[in-house]
Design an enzyme around this catalytic site. Structure first.
Site, PDB file in Angstrom:
ATOM      1  N   LYS A   1     -11.471  -3.007  19.348  1.00 45.52           N
ATOM      2  CA  LYS A   1     -10.166  -3.895  19.183  1.00 45.52           C
ATOM      3  C   LYS A   1      -9.240  -3.565  20.656  1.00 45.52           C
ATOM      4  O   LYS A   1      -8.551  -3.392  20.677  1.00 45.52           O
ATOM      5  CB  LYS A   1      -9.483  -3.012  18.462  1.00 45.52           C
ATOM      6  CG  LYS A   1      -9.515  -3.488  16.662  1.00 45.52           C
ATOM      7  CD  LYS A   1      -8.247  -2.788  15.626  1.00 45.52           C
ATOM      8  CE  LYS A   1      -8.912  -2.882  14.522  1.00 45.52           C
ATOM      9  NZ  LYS A   1      -7.932  -3.013  13.138  1.00 45.52           N
TER      10      LYS A   1
ATOM     11  N   LYS B   1     -13.662   0.734  15.564  1.00 47.98           N
ATOM     12  CA  LYS B   1     -12.642  -0.135  15.740  1.00 47.98           C
ATOM     13  C   LYS B   1     -12.204  -0.041  17.576  1.00 47.98           C
ATOM     14  O   LYS B   1     -11.576  -0.736  17.580  1.00 47.98           O
ATOM     15  CB  LYS B   1     -11.419   0.679  14.919  1.00 47.98           C
ATOM     16  CG  LYS B   1     -11.748   0.177  13.566  1.00 47.98           C
ATOM     17  CD  LYS B   1     -10.728   0.447  12.448  1.00 47.98           C
ATOM     18  CE  LYS B   1     -11.414   0.404  11.207  1.00 47.98           C
ATOM     19  NZ  LYS B   1     -10.455   1.524   9.979  1.00 47.98           N
TER      20      LYS B   1
ATOM     21  N   ASN C   1       0.758  -1.418  -0.456  1.00 40.35           N
ATOM     22  CA  ASN C   1       0.288   0.200   0.074  1.00 40.35           C
ATOM     23  C   ASN C   1       0.869   0.925   0.025  1.00 40.35           C
ATOM     24  O   ASN C   1       2.543   0.615  -0.071  1.00 40.35           O
ATOM     25  CB  ASN C   1      -1.104  -0.078   1.190  1.00 40.35           C
ATOM     26  CG  ASN C   1      -0.315   0.094   2.349  1.00 40.35           C
ATOM     27  OD1 ASN C   1       0.905   0.793   3.025  1.00 40.35           O
ATOM     28  ND2 ASN C   1      -0.254  -1.184   3.184  1.00 40.35           N
TER      29      ASN C   1
HETATM   30  O1  C5P Z   1      -9.535  -2.245  10.718  1.00 41.53           O
HETATM   31  P1  C5P Z   1      -8.037  -1.286  10.572  1.00 41.53           P
HETATM   32  O2  C5P Z   1      -7.214  -2.610   8.906  1.00 41.53           O
HETATM   33  O3  C5P Z   1      -8.682  -0.282   9.226  1.00 41.53           O
HETATM   34  O4  C5P Z   1      -7.660  -1.089  11.738  1.00 41.53           O
HETATM   35  C1  C5P Z   1      -6.516  -0.377  11.653  1.00 41.53           C
HETATM   36  C2  C5P Z   1      -5.086  -0.439  13.096  1.00 41.53           C
HETATM   37  O5  C5P Z   1      -5.192  -1.394  13.196  1.00 41.53           O
HETATM   38  C3  C5P Z   1      -3.888   0.482  12.872  1.00 41.53           C
HETATM   39  O6  C5P Z   1      -3.536   1.172  14.197  1.00 41.53           O
HETATM   40  C4  C5P Z   1      -3.709  -0.895  11.955  1.00 41.53           C
HETATM   41  O7  C5P Z   1      -1.794  -0.779  12.283  1.00 41.53           O
HETATM   42  C5  C5P Z   1      -3.598  -2.219  12.880  1.00 41.53           C
HETATM   43  N1  C5P Z   1      -3.948  -3.480  11.667  1.00 41.53           N
HETATM   44  C6  C5P Z   1      -3.737  -4.406  12.344  1.00 41.53           C
HETATM   45  N2  C5P Z   1      -3.222  -5.069  12.076  1.00 41.53           N
HETATM   46  C7  C5P Z   1      -3.923  -5.347  10.522  1.00 41.53           C
HETATM   47  C8  C5P Z   1      -4.784  -4.039  10.654  1.00 41.53           C
HETATM   48  C9  C5P Z   1      -5.094  -3.576  10.710  1.00 41.53           C
HETATM   49  O8  C5P Z   1      -2.817  -4.223  13.532  1.00 41.53           O
HETATM   50  N3  C5P Z   1      -3.959  -6.739  10.302  1.00 41.53           N
END
Ligand code: C5P
Length: 401
Positions: free
Chosen positions: A342, A338, A211
């Site tokens: 999380k 989120k 990305n």
């Molecule tokens: O759900 P999303 O990917 O948008 O969440 C973003 C947050 O979660 C960011 O802080 C990113 O570093 C973390 N993340 C993670 N593992 C993933 C995807 C995102 O720790 N597989």
């Protein structure tokens, strides 16, 4: 610099070495970072660069003469000594180091130095044999003992034709050290685990899915935490950025590698900031050989990567967890979701479709949401400033209520 905060006042002493030209760039960087810079030049420094150059870049008259009545009435040597939040000498020659170490005050720079109570940062630059001279080394030890900050010279080609230690560190490095010394040390005792940058998920030996993350936000966070006195473990995907001095940095490529490195650092951390743009998916199969060009479409099957932050959220045990949410729609609603899902304490949301926000640039427009339900929409600012705002919010959240 954060609006409303007093402009830091730097007095920069320039002594006479060929590296004077780098001090010109240093002034530019410090002014750009929001500092007021007042330059004092020694007589020999003026043989290398004219005072006019420093005066133009700093926007202040340059001081050089102890007994010049005009300079004394306009600037005043005690005024200079008192005005400094930080005193910097770059480049510092063997001569000026010898004078400071022995209490000699025979020109304006050394006189002001003797009178100042500001912290002093010294960046020596000289020929390698001068640098290795035992008297110079003894003088440096003496300066360290009295609490002056010394920047190690860099190695490389020296203007005298020799190669080795003695170069003035890059102006960016000196400016970074200045910023670090100016910061209040309000994060002492914290051990931040910070992730940064993108992941790369290989498809074959030469191709990958990734990305647009540059890593700039995570690196800005690491630098800000270090400046404010925290210890930092940085786990970073591939970026073009220089590792922040003082951080324990682990380079990773895939999300699985990032997860392993994060779990390794997690137990010793007091807080985690996941600024990395972790790959949500990876190819199910990785071809051993380069996939050949062909006539027919090929199908790519992807499987989800582990959600590292969610995993940490389930095991946080008193640690503060900060996540990022790069969104293209329903910014705060998605970020709030989120935050809860999380088990985070804070989330920094940014709408990556907005001009000046998100990936790759040097600026960001963010909204901070926290577990108390507070929402703080911030204006467009540099990623360095945003990093400080995130730590300010972090400290607010840690205050006992
Ligand atoms: O759900 P999303 O990917 O948008 O969440 C973003 C947050 O979660 C960011 O802080 C990113 O570093 C973390 N993340 C993670 N593992 C993933 C995807 C995102 O720790 N597989």
């Amino acid at each position: 610099m954060t609006i409303g905060v007093k402009q830091p006042s730097i007095v920069l002493g320039v002594s006479g070495g060929i590296a004077c030209y780098k001090a010109v760039e240093l002034v530019r960087l410090l002014v750009k970072a929001g500092c007021s810079v007042q330059v004092i030049m020694t007589r020999s420094a003026m043989e290398f660069v004219t005072p006019l150059t420093f005066q133009t870049l700093s926007g202040h008259p340059v001081a050089s003469e102890t007994f010049n009545l005009t300079q004394e009435s306009e600037i005043g040597h005690i005024n200079l000594a008192d005005s400094a939040d930080l005193f910097v000498i770059a480049p510092a020659t063997a001569n000026i180091i010898g004078k400071i170490a022995n209490g000699i005050a025979d020109d304006l720079l050394t006189t002001v130095l003797m009178a100042t109570q500001a912290p002093l940062l010294i960046a020596p630059a000289m020929n390698i044999h001068m640098y290795e001279n035992p008297i110079l080394q003894e003088n440096l030890r003496k300066l360290r003992r009295v609490g002056y900050h010394l920047l190690e010279p860099a190695e490389g080609f020296l203007a005298c034709g020799y190669e080795g230690k003695g170069r003035l560190p890059d102006p960016e490095k000196i400016a970074e050290e200045v910023q670090r010394l100016l910061k209040p040390k309000d994060l002492i005792g914290e051990r931040f685990l910070i992730t940064a940058g993108p992941n790369r998920e290989p498809l074959d030996p030469v191709r990958y899915l990734s990305n647009r993350s540059s890593g700039k936000m995570g690196y800005a966070l690491a630098r800000a935490a270090l400046r404010r006195g925290a210890a930092v473990a940085l786990v970073t995907g591939p970026t073009a950025l220089a590792a922040p001095a003082g951080a324990r940095t682990t380079q990773v490529t895939t999300a699985a590698e990032m997860r392993a490195a994060v779990l390794k650092e997690f137990s010793t951390s007091t807080a985690v900031i996941m600024a990395a743009a972790v790959s949500d998916y990876r190819p199910v199969m990785r071809a051993d050989k380069k996939i050949k060009h062909g006539k027919y479409p090929i199908e790519l099957r992807l499987e989800p990567n582990p959600d590292i932050l969610k995993e940490l959220g389930a095991a946080k045990d008193g640690r503060l967890l900060i996540g990022f949410a790069a969104e293209t729609e329903a910014l705060t609603a998605n970020a709030a979701k989120k935050l809860t899902e999380k088990n985070l304490d804070m989330i920094v949301a940014n709408d990556v479709t907005q001009e000046g926000s998100g990936f790759d640039g040097d600026s960001n427009i963010a909204t901070i949401l926290d577990r108390t339900g507070a929402t703080c929409a911030l204006p467009l600012m540099s990623k360095d400033d945003l990093a400080d705002r995130i730590f300010d919010h972090f400290l607010e959240l840690k205050k006992p209520r």
